[in-house]
Design an enzyme around this catalytic site. Structure first.
Site, mmCIF file in Angstrom:
data_model
loop_
_atom_site.group_PDB
_atom_site.id
_atom_site.type_symbol
_atom_site.label_atom_id
_atom_site.label_comp_id
_atom_site.label_asym_id
_atom_site.label_seq_id
_atom_site.Cartn_x
_atom_site.Cartn_y
_atom_site.Cartn_z
ATOM 1 N N THR A 2 -0.899 7.580 10.268
ATOM 2 C CA THR A 2 0.131 7.159 11.208
ATOM 3 C C THR A 2 -0.262 5.828 11.822
ATOM 4 O O THR A 2 -1.273 5.246 11.450
ATOM 5 C CB THR A 2 0.286 8.231 12.313
ATOM 6 O OG1 THR A 2 1.467 7.965 13.037
ATOM 7 C CG2 THR A 2 -0.904 8.248 13.253
ATOM 8 N N GLY A 158 4.929 -0.487 10.097
ATOM 9 C CA GLY A 158 5.822 0.300 9.253
ATOM 10 C C GLY A 158 6.296 -0.446 8.022
ATOM 11 O O GLY A 158 6.584 0.160 6.987
ATOM 12 N N ASP A 161 2.456 -0.440 5.972
ATOM 13 C CA ASP A 161 1.706 0.797 5.739
ATOM 14 C C ASP A 161 2.634 1.913 5.258
ATOM 15 O O ASP A 161 3.592 2.262 5.950
ATOM 16 C CB ASP A 161 1.007 1.216 7.040
ATOM 17 C CG ASP A 161 0.234 2.503 6.891
ATOM 18 O OD1 ASP A 161 -0.438 2.679 5.858
ATOM 19 O OD2 ASP A 161 0.302 3.340 7.812
ATOM 20 N N THR A 164 3.350 4.989 7.646
ATOM 21 C CA THR A 164 3.965 4.715 8.946
ATOM 22 C C THR A 164 5.450 4.471 8.730
ATOM 23 O O THR A 164 5.829 3.671 7.878
ATOM 24 C CB THR A 164 3.319 3.469 9.597
ATOM 25 O OG1 THR A 164 1.918 3.719 9.778
ATOM 26 C CG2 THR A 164 3.943 3.153 10.937
#
Length: 173
Positions: A2, A158, A161, A164
Site C-alpha cells: 500500500t 498510485g 506502484d 497502490t
C-alpha cells in the site's frame, strides 16, 4: 502492500492512504480503510503491511494511548518495545505512522520509532514515490495545504506502484 503518507505544513498534519488490498498477485478489495482516527479523535494512524497484523498493532497502540493518556511519543515507544520483545508480536509484518497535532512518528516492526527529519513520512510499497512527491511539493512555492500535498503524493504513488490505487482516505489534524 500500500501507500501511507503523512505531511506537516502550516501547523496542520495530514495522513492519507490508498484503499487497495492484494492477496498475492490479485486485488481483493479496493476500499480498505488504512487510515483511521483513534483516542477521542485526537490521534490518526495509518498502516501498511499485513492487514490482520496491522489491526493487532492498532489495537495494542490504542491500549498504550489509553494507558498514557494520549501521549503519542510515550505510547509509540512502549508499543515498539513490546513489539520487539514479545515473541508472538515479533512475527507481525506491518508498519504504522501515527500522528497528533504536535508529533508524527513511524513505528516499524523492528522496534524503531522514527521522527521525520523533514515534514514527511511515508511507508508501504509506494512510500518512496509518495515521499518524493510530497517533499518536492513542500520545497516549492505553492499554496497547497497538507491535505492537498498528501492527495497529490498518493496520486503519484498510485500512478507508479501497482499495489497502490486511487481510492484515497485522508485525515487531517
Amino acid at each position: 502492500m500500500t501507500t501511507i503518507v503523512c505531511v506537516r505544513k502550516d501547523g496542520k498534519v495530514a495522513i492519507g492512504g490508498d484503499g487497495q488490498a492484494t492477496l498475492g498477485n490479485s486485488v481483493e478489495k479496493g476500499t480498505v480503510r488504512k487510515v483511521r482516527r483513534t483516542y477521542k479523535g485526537k490521534v490518526v494512524t495509518g498502516f501498511a503491511g499485513s492487514t490482520a497484523d496491522a489491526f493487532i498493532l492498532l489495537e495494542l497502540f490504542e491500549k498504550k494511548l489509553e494507558l498514557h493518556q494520549g501521549h503519542l511519543v510515550k505510547s509509540a515507544v512502549e508499543l515498539a518495545k513490546e513489539w520487539r520483545t514479545e515473541r508472538s508480536l515479533r512475527r507481525l509484518e506491518a508498519m504504522m505512522i501515527v500522528a497528533d497535532e504536535t508529533d508524527f512518528l513511524l513505528i516499524s516492526g523492528s522496534g524503531d520509532v522514527i521522527e521525520p527529519e523533514f515534514d514527511v513520512l511515508a511507508i508501504g510499497s509506494g512510500g518512496n514515490y509518495a515521499k518524493s512527491a510530497a517533499l518536492a511539493l513542500l520545497r516549492t512555492e505553492n499554496n497547497l495545504t497538507a491535505v492537498e500535498i498528501v492527495k497529490e503524493a498518493l496520486t503519484v504513488a498510485g500512478d507508479i506502484d501497482i499495489y497502490t490505487n486511487h481510492n484515497h482516505i485522508i485525515e487531517e489534524i
